[in-house]
Write an enzyme that holds these catalytic residues in place. Structure first.
Site, short mmCIF file in Angstrom:
data_model
loop_
_atom_site.label_atom_id
_atom_site.label_comp_id
_atom_site.label_asym_id
_atom_site.label_seq_id
_atom_site.Cartn_x
_atom_site.Cartn_y
_atom_site.Cartn_z
CG ASP A 90 -2.33 2.10 16.62
OD1 ASP A 90 -2.22 2.88 17.59
OD2 ASP A 90 -1.55 2.13 15.66
N GLY A 103 -0.61 0.63 19.87
CA GLY A 103 0.79 1.06 19.96
C GLY A 103 1.74 -0.08 19.67
N GLY A 104 1.24 -1.30 19.76
CA GLY A 104 2.10 -2.47 19.58
C GLY A 104 2.77 -2.50 18.21
CG PHE A 105 1.97 -2.42 13.36
CD1 PHE A 105 2.23 -3.70 12.88
CD2 PHE A 105 2.22 -1.33 12.54
CE1 PHE A 105 2.73 -3.89 11.60
CE2 PHE A 105 2.72 -1.52 11.26
CZ PHE A 105 2.97 -2.80 10.79
CG ASP A 129 -1.77 -6.76 18.63
OD1 ASP A 129 -1.47 -5.57 18.92
OD2 ASP A 129 -1.88 -7.15 17.47
CD GLN A 183 -1.21 -10.49 15.70
OE1 GLN A 183 -0.66 -11.02 14.73
NE2 GLN A 183 -1.35 -9.16 15.77
CG ASP A 188 -5.99 0.57 9.58
OD1 ASP A 188 -6.20 -0.58 9.98
OD2 ASP A 188 -4.85 1.09 9.60
CB CYS A 196 -12.59 10.94 -9.22
SG CYS A 196 -12.48 11.43 -7.50
CB CYS A 221 -12.63 14.07 -5.14
SG CYS A 221 -11.06 14.47 -5.96
CB CYS A 258 -11.31 14.80 -9.99
SG CYS A 258 -10.03 13.59 -9.57
CG HIS A 270 -7.71 11.66 -6.51
ND1 HIS A 270 -8.92 11.54 -7.15
CD2 HIS A 270 -7.02 10.52 -6.78
CE1 HIS A 270 -8.96 10.37 -7.79
NE2 HIS A 270 -7.82 9.74 -7.58
ZN LIG Z 1 -10.62 12.78 -7.45
#
Ligand SMILES: [Zn+2]
Length: 400
Positions: free
Chosen positions: A96, A98-100, A150, A222, A299, A337, A339, A342, A368
């Site tokens: 990013d 850095g602005g935010f 921005d 924006q 994100d 799930c 993963c 799980c 998870h």
């Molecule tokens: Zn999971």
């Protein structure tokens, strides 16, 4: 400046596509885990690489310019070969601007035409971020996708204030692009990219597509919570001509209906043949909704941050693992799930780890949650390929 973006299937406004970066392809719609300070908190890189039920893993993660600039410093990262090498991550990276973070974390910030001066939240030292400085830092870090500098308009903001802020972002966007174009080949991997080495070995001329020798710069739309300003910001950002576009300044306290309205207004204007990225969203049902509207990248810190607070996202909704009702629960966090968490651990064990403040609680909960998010997007991509997303939009997200 181009970034190859291949649309392979569409379902309504939603697209299944690939972004071809110097560090591998990214299938979209994609959810990008946030790796704030060169680490997706609590998850080692080798696990990120095979997260999710098809072991596809995260194809792209984020780094935060503000954090990496303050610690360990972008010059150190550049000296050590760039962020990919420093953190041992060979897949795609986005940073990013850095602005935010300057707006949300730092103290005593002062915005002027030149940029933003601020004091570090770590030690109080003074710093100045300008569009040129943000580009310099991101190029030193060596991300594949770099974001224009921005101003994230505060919420709420009067219309005149939102307009002024939008105009500033447009001027900063132009300056970002000018600096970026002049310096993009200074990324630490420009000369040493694996493809370049391979071609040299094969005796082929080391001529690569520009996307293999330089990063791509995305512009940011924006305009506060005003649909007409959003449209105008999008039109004028597109005139600056970027290989991809982000929608910033959302998820700052507005209603979900308002977020959707702003995204819809902006998407009307953004070109359909370029990647479109909504920054900082969202809950699982939101990212499915936005993908259906034609958003390609998203994100959010939500899956990782919530995990550290014991909140798990599952096909049956959200569960708070510290709840006493899970003390003897022998089922996995999410029975649907696939993963590694799980597949191996019970809710009872996850609860025990959490209430005992064991570090492993953050690790397992985060693995998870990220697997759930990545699987959600994998299922969205599958549905787009089949030409029908409607099943995923009715009520809760179910993973086929
Ligand atoms: Zn999971």
């Amino acid at each position: 400046m181009t970034l190859p973006f291949t649309i392979q299937a569409q379902a309504g406004a939603a697209r299944f596509a690939s972004i071809h970066t110097a560090h591998g392809d990214v299938e979209t719609p994609a959810f990008m885990p946030v790796g704030t300070a060169g680490t997706v908190k609590a998850v080692p890189q080798d696990i990120l690489e095979d997260l999710g039920s098809e072991n596809l893993g995260a194809q792209i993660i984020l780094g935060n310019t503000y954090h990496l600039y303050l610690r360990p410093g972008h010059e150190l990262v550049r000296k050590l070969g760039g962020l990919h090498k420093f953190m041992s991550w060979e897949r795609a990276l986005l940073t990013d601007s850095g602005g935010f973070q300057v707006f949300s974390l730092s103290e005593l910030r002062k915005v002027s035409e030149e940029g933003v001066s601020f004091r570090s939240h770590l030690d109080g030292t003074s710093h100045l971020f300008t569009p040129e400085r943000s580009m310099e830092i991101q190029i030193a870090l060596g991300a594949d996708i770099v974001m224009a500098f921005d101003e994230c308009t505060e919420h709420p903001a009067e219309k005149e204030r939102a307009r002024q802020s939008m105009e500033m972002t447009l001027r900063w966007g132009r300056r970002s692009k000018e600096y970026f174009e002049a310096h993009k080949h200074e990324v630490p991997w420009s000369e040493s990219h694996p493809l370049r080495k391979q071609r040299a070995k094969d005796g082929a001329p080391a001529v690569l597509h520009e996307s293999h020798t330089a990063p791509a710069l995305f512009g940011i739309v924006q305009g506060g919570m005003y649909a007409d300003l959003r449209r105008e910001s999008a039109e004028r950002t597109v005139e600056l001509d970027f290989p991809g576009y982000a929608i910033g300044g959302l998820s700052v306290g507005e209603s979900r209906a308002k977020t959707m309205e702003m995204i819809a207004a902006t998407l009307e204007v953004l070109p359909k043949d370029k990647p479109r990225y909504v920054m900082g969203v969202g809950y699982p049902e939101e990212i499915v909704q936005y993908a259906a509207m034609g958003v390609d990248m998203m994100d959010c810190v939500l899956p990782t941050r919530a995990a550290r607070h014991g909140l798990l996202f599952t096909s049956e909704g959200r569960i708070n693992i510290k709840n006493a009702r899970y003390a003897q629960d022998q089922s996995p966090a999410d029975p649907k799930c696939g993963c590694r968490v799980c597949a191996r651990y019970t809710r009872a064990y996850l609860r025990h780890l959490f209430v005992s403040a064991e570090p492993l609680a953050a690790v397992l909960n985060t693995i998870h949650n990220l697997a759930f998010y990545l699987d959600t997007m994998r299922t969205v991509r599958h549905a787009i390929r089949l030409g029908d997303l409607s099943g995923m939009l009715s009520g809760s997200v179910s993973l086929a």
